[in-house]
Scaffold this motif. Structure first.
Motif, PDB file in Angstrom:
ATOM      1  N   ALA A  26      -9.765   0.866   0.836  1.00  0.00           N
ATOM      2  CA  ALA A  26      -8.400   0.810   0.318  1.00  0.00           C
ATOM      3  C   ALA A  26      -7.390   0.710   1.459  1.00  0.00           C
ATOM      4  CB  ALA A  26      -8.121   2.042  -0.537  1.00  0.00           C
ATOM      5  N   LYS A  27      -7.589   1.508   2.504  1.00  0.00           N
ATOM      6  CA  LYS A  27      -6.679   1.497   3.654  1.00  0.00           C
ATOM      7  C   LYS A  27      -6.710   0.142   4.353  1.00  0.00           C
ATOM      8  CE  LYS A  27      -5.438   4.194   7.769  1.00  0.00           C
ATOM      9  NZ  LYS A  27      -5.188   3.028   8.623  1.00  0.00           N
ATOM     10  N   LEU A  28      -7.919  -0.403   4.547  1.00  0.00           N
ATOM     11  CA  LEU A  28      -8.080  -1.691   5.214  1.00  0.00           C
ATOM     12  C   LEU A  28      -7.347  -2.791   4.455  1.00  0.00           C
ATOM     13  CD1 LEU A  28      -9.467  -3.414   7.417  1.00  0.00           C
ATOM     14  CD2 LEU A  28     -11.423  -3.628   5.854  1.00  0.00           C
ATOM     15  N   PHE A  29      -7.535  -2.847   3.138  1.00  0.00           N
ATOM     16  CA  PHE A  29      -6.931  -3.904   2.337  1.00  0.00           C
ATOM     17  C   PHE A  29      -5.411  -3.766   2.280  1.00  0.00           C
ATOM     18  CE2 PHE A  29     -11.021  -5.321   1.387  1.00  0.00           C
ATOM     19  CZ  PHE A  29     -10.974  -6.445   0.575  1.00  0.00           C
ATOM     20  N   ARG A  30      -4.918  -2.536   2.337  1.00  0.00           N
ATOM     21  CA  ARG A  30      -3.470  -2.338   2.320  1.00  0.00           C
ATOM     22  C   ARG A  30      -2.858  -2.572   3.704  1.00  0.00           C
ATOM     23  NH1 ARG A  30      -4.616   1.838  -1.824  1.00  0.00           N
ATOM     24  NH2 ARG A  30      -3.612   1.089  -3.744  1.00  0.00           N
ATOM     25  N   ASP A  31      -3.522  -2.090   4.744  1.00  0.00           N
ATOM     26  CA  ASP A  31      -3.001  -2.263   6.100  1.00  0.00           C
ATOM     27  C   ASP A  31      -2.892  -3.739   6.476  1.00  0.00           C
ATOM     28  OD1 ASP A  31      -2.804   0.447   6.389  1.00  0.00           O
ATOM     29  OD2 ASP A  31      -4.526   0.663   7.740  1.00  0.00           O
ATOM     30  N   MET A  32      -3.857  -4.540   6.024  1.00  0.00           N
ATOM     31  CA  MET A  32      -3.860  -5.967   6.337  1.00  0.00           C
ATOM     32  C   MET A  32      -3.175  -6.798   5.254  1.00  0.00           C
ATOM     33  SD  MET A  32      -5.164  -6.091   9.311  1.00  0.00           S
ATOM     34  CE  MET A  32      -5.407  -7.845   9.476  1.00  0.00           C
ATOM     35  N   GLU A  33      -2.561  -6.102   4.298  1.00  0.00           N
ATOM     36  CA  GLU A  33      -1.726  -6.708   3.264  1.00  0.00           C
ATOM     37  C   GLU A  33      -2.468  -7.680   2.342  1.00  0.00           C
ATOM     38  OE1 GLU A  33       1.595  -8.310   5.455  1.00  0.00           O
ATOM     39  OE2 GLU A  33       2.570  -6.357   5.554  1.00  0.00           O
ATOM     40  N   VAL A  34      -3.796  -7.517   2.256  1.00  0.00           N
ATOM     41  CA  VAL A  34      -4.528  -8.246   1.213  1.00  0.00           C
ATOM     42  C   VAL A  34      -4.058  -7.730  -0.150  1.00  0.00           C
ATOM     43  CG1 VAL A  34      -6.808  -8.795   0.269  1.00  0.00           C
ATOM     44  CG2 VAL A  34      -6.489  -8.597   2.750  1.00  0.00           C
ATOM     45  N   VAL A  35      -3.757  -6.438  -0.168  1.00  0.00           N
ATOM     46  CA  VAL A  35      -2.954  -5.844  -1.243  1.00  0.00           C
ATOM     47  C   VAL A  35      -1.551  -5.679  -0.669  1.00  0.00           C
ATOM     48  CG1 VAL A  35      -2.601  -3.820  -2.695  1.00  0.00           C
ATOM     49  CG2 VAL A  35      -4.930  -4.579  -2.197  1.00  0.00           C
ATOM     50  N   PRO A  36      -0.540  -6.411  -1.144  1.00  0.00           N
ATOM     51  CA  PRO A  36      -0.449  -7.094  -2.442  1.00  0.00           C
ATOM     52  C   PRO A  36      -0.553  -8.617  -2.398  1.00  0.00           C
ATOM     53  CG  PRO A  36       1.737  -6.745  -1.582  1.00  0.00           C
ATOM     54  CD  PRO A  36       0.786  -6.245  -0.520  1.00  0.00           C
ATOM     55  N   ASP A  37      -0.865  -9.214  -1.232  1.00  0.00           N
ATOM     56  CA  ASP A  37      -0.834 -10.678  -1.144  1.00  0.00           C
ATOM     57  C   ASP A  37      -1.829 -11.360  -2.082  1.00  0.00           C
ATOM     58  OD1 ASP A  37       1.099 -10.362   0.750  1.00  0.00           O
ATOM     59  OD2 ASP A  37      -0.141 -10.963   2.463  1.00  0.00           O
ATOM     60  N   VAL A  38      -2.975 -10.703  -2.309  1.00  0.00           N
ATOM     61  CA  VAL A  38      -4.011 -11.288  -3.167  1.00  0.00           C
ATOM     62  C   VAL A  38      -4.279 -10.421  -4.388  1.00  0.00           C
ATOM     63  CG1 VAL A  38      -6.420 -12.062  -3.276  1.00  0.00           C
ATOM     64  CG2 VAL A  38      -5.108 -12.357  -1.156  1.00  0.00           C
ATOM     65  N   LEU A  39      -4.324  -9.111  -4.186  1.00  0.00           N
ATOM     66  CA  LEU A  39      -4.720  -8.174  -5.235  1.00  0.00           C
ATOM     67  C   LEU A  39      -3.631  -7.145  -5.509  1.00  0.00           C
ATOM     68  CD1 LEU A  39      -8.285  -7.386  -3.822  1.00  0.00           C
ATOM     69  CD2 LEU A  39      -7.783  -8.946  -5.713  1.00  0.00           C
ATOM     70  N   ASP A  40      -3.640  -6.626  -6.730  1.00  0.00           N
ATOM     71  CA  ASP A  40      -2.765  -5.506  -7.066  1.00  0.00           C
ATOM     72  C   ASP A  40      -3.345  -4.181  -6.574  1.00  0.00           C
ATOM     73  OD1 ASP A  40      -0.906  -7.120  -8.314  1.00  0.00           O
ATOM     74  OD2 ASP A  40      -1.822  -6.907 -10.293  1.00  0.00           O
ATOM     75  N   GLU A  41      -4.675  -4.079  -6.623  1.00  0.00           N
ATOM     76  CA  GLU A  41      -5.382  -2.878  -6.205  1.00  0.00           C
ATOM     77  C   GLU A  41      -6.581  -3.270  -5.348  1.00  0.00           C
ATOM     78  OE1 GLU A  41      -4.486   0.207  -6.669  1.00  0.00           O
ATOM     79  OE2 GLU A  41      -2.758  -0.235  -7.951  1.00  0.00           O
ATOM     80  N   PRO A  42      -6.968  -2.424  -4.390  1.00  0.00           N
ATOM     81  CA  PRO A  42      -8.106  -2.748  -3.527  1.00  0.00           C
ATOM     82  C   PRO A  42      -9.433  -2.538  -4.248  1.00  0.00           C
ATOM     83  CG  PRO A  42      -7.281  -0.578  -2.986  1.00  0.00           C
ATOM     84  CD  PRO A  42      -6.334  -1.146  -4.008  1.00  0.00           C
ATOM     85  N   PRO A  43     -10.493  -3.165  -3.761  1.00  0.00           N
ATOM     86  CA  PRO A  43     -11.818  -2.906  -4.326  1.00  0.00           C
ATOM     87  C   PRO A  43     -12.295  -1.504  -3.968  1.00  0.00           C
ATOM     88  CG  PRO A  43     -12.010  -4.273  -2.378  1.00  0.00           C
ATOM     89  CD  PRO A  43     -10.543  -4.133  -2.652  1.00  0.00           C
TER      90      PRO A  43
END
Length: 208
Positions: A26-43
């Motif tokens: 969750a931290k990785l996907f938010r820190d690199m802004e995959v959330v929110p650029d691609v997803l609403d919530e991380p896997p």
């Protein structure tokens, strides 16, 4: 008594490790802004990605297009008798500052039985990173979704010799359309190297 305590400690440690891994994803996907650029919530699960040259994808590291030109092996927690979809996209095309072609689709396989990608139905065959020379770093995101069952898809089958149909893909819209559940994900970053012109030529981009 001691054995019982050991079992409890092992169980607690396992739960802690799983929880810690989930938090890291969750931290990785938010820190690199995959959330929110691609997803609403991380896997919830970090997808294991391994390329033939022994490269293991983790923590959003930078790899080269040369290192990632071939189809990788993917592993995730599979439920028996379930079907899955694998998606690989670039949310930064043609640049992270101005991604008006995003998402660019690099790989789409549906109806994957029991985690065996070779038995899935290919909508878009794998094509590795092909960032422009002055585009900087690009994110390449892999996502695994669980399907409600084996499904029929009305999407056009794409080829990796033509860019048509690859740009402006929407992971969120596609997965909502087919009622999919996000299971796992991972990503790496890449910038231009000497292999990219070969991929551009394959797609006909060298003539533009």
């Amino acid at each position: 008594m001691w054995r019982q305590v050991q079992r409890i400690l092992i169980f607690c440690l396992t739960v802690w490790k799983i929880a810690a891994a989930d938090c890291d994803v969750a931290k990785l996907f938010r820190d690199m802004e995959v959330v929110p650029d691609v997803l609403d919530e991380p896997p919830k699960e970090l997808l294991k990605i391994e390329y033939e040259n022994g490269l293991i994808v983790a923590n959003g590291e930078e790899f080269t297009p040369t290192q990632t030109k071939d189809i990788p092996k993917l592993e995730w927690a599979v439920e028996p008798s379930s079907y899955y979809t694998v998606i690989m996209i670039n949310p930064d095309a043609p640049s992270r500052k101005n991604p008006f072609l995003a998402e660019f689709l690099h790989w789409l396989v549906v109806n994957i039985p029991d985690g065996d990608i070779n038995k899935g139905d290919i909508i878009d065959p794998y094509s590795g990173p092909m960032p422009p020379k002055l585009g900087g770093l690009f994110r390449y995101v892999f996502l695994v979704y669980k399907q409600p069952g084996k499904q029929m898809y009305d999407e056009p089958v794409l080829v990796n010799t033509d860019v048509e149909g690859h740009d402006n893909f929407s992971t969120m819209n596609f997965t909502k359309k087919y009622n999919m559940e996000l299971v796992a994900g991972n990503f790496f970053q890449a910038r231009w190297d000497d292999f990219v012109p070969k991929i551009h030529k394959q797609f006909g981009l060298d003539k533009l």
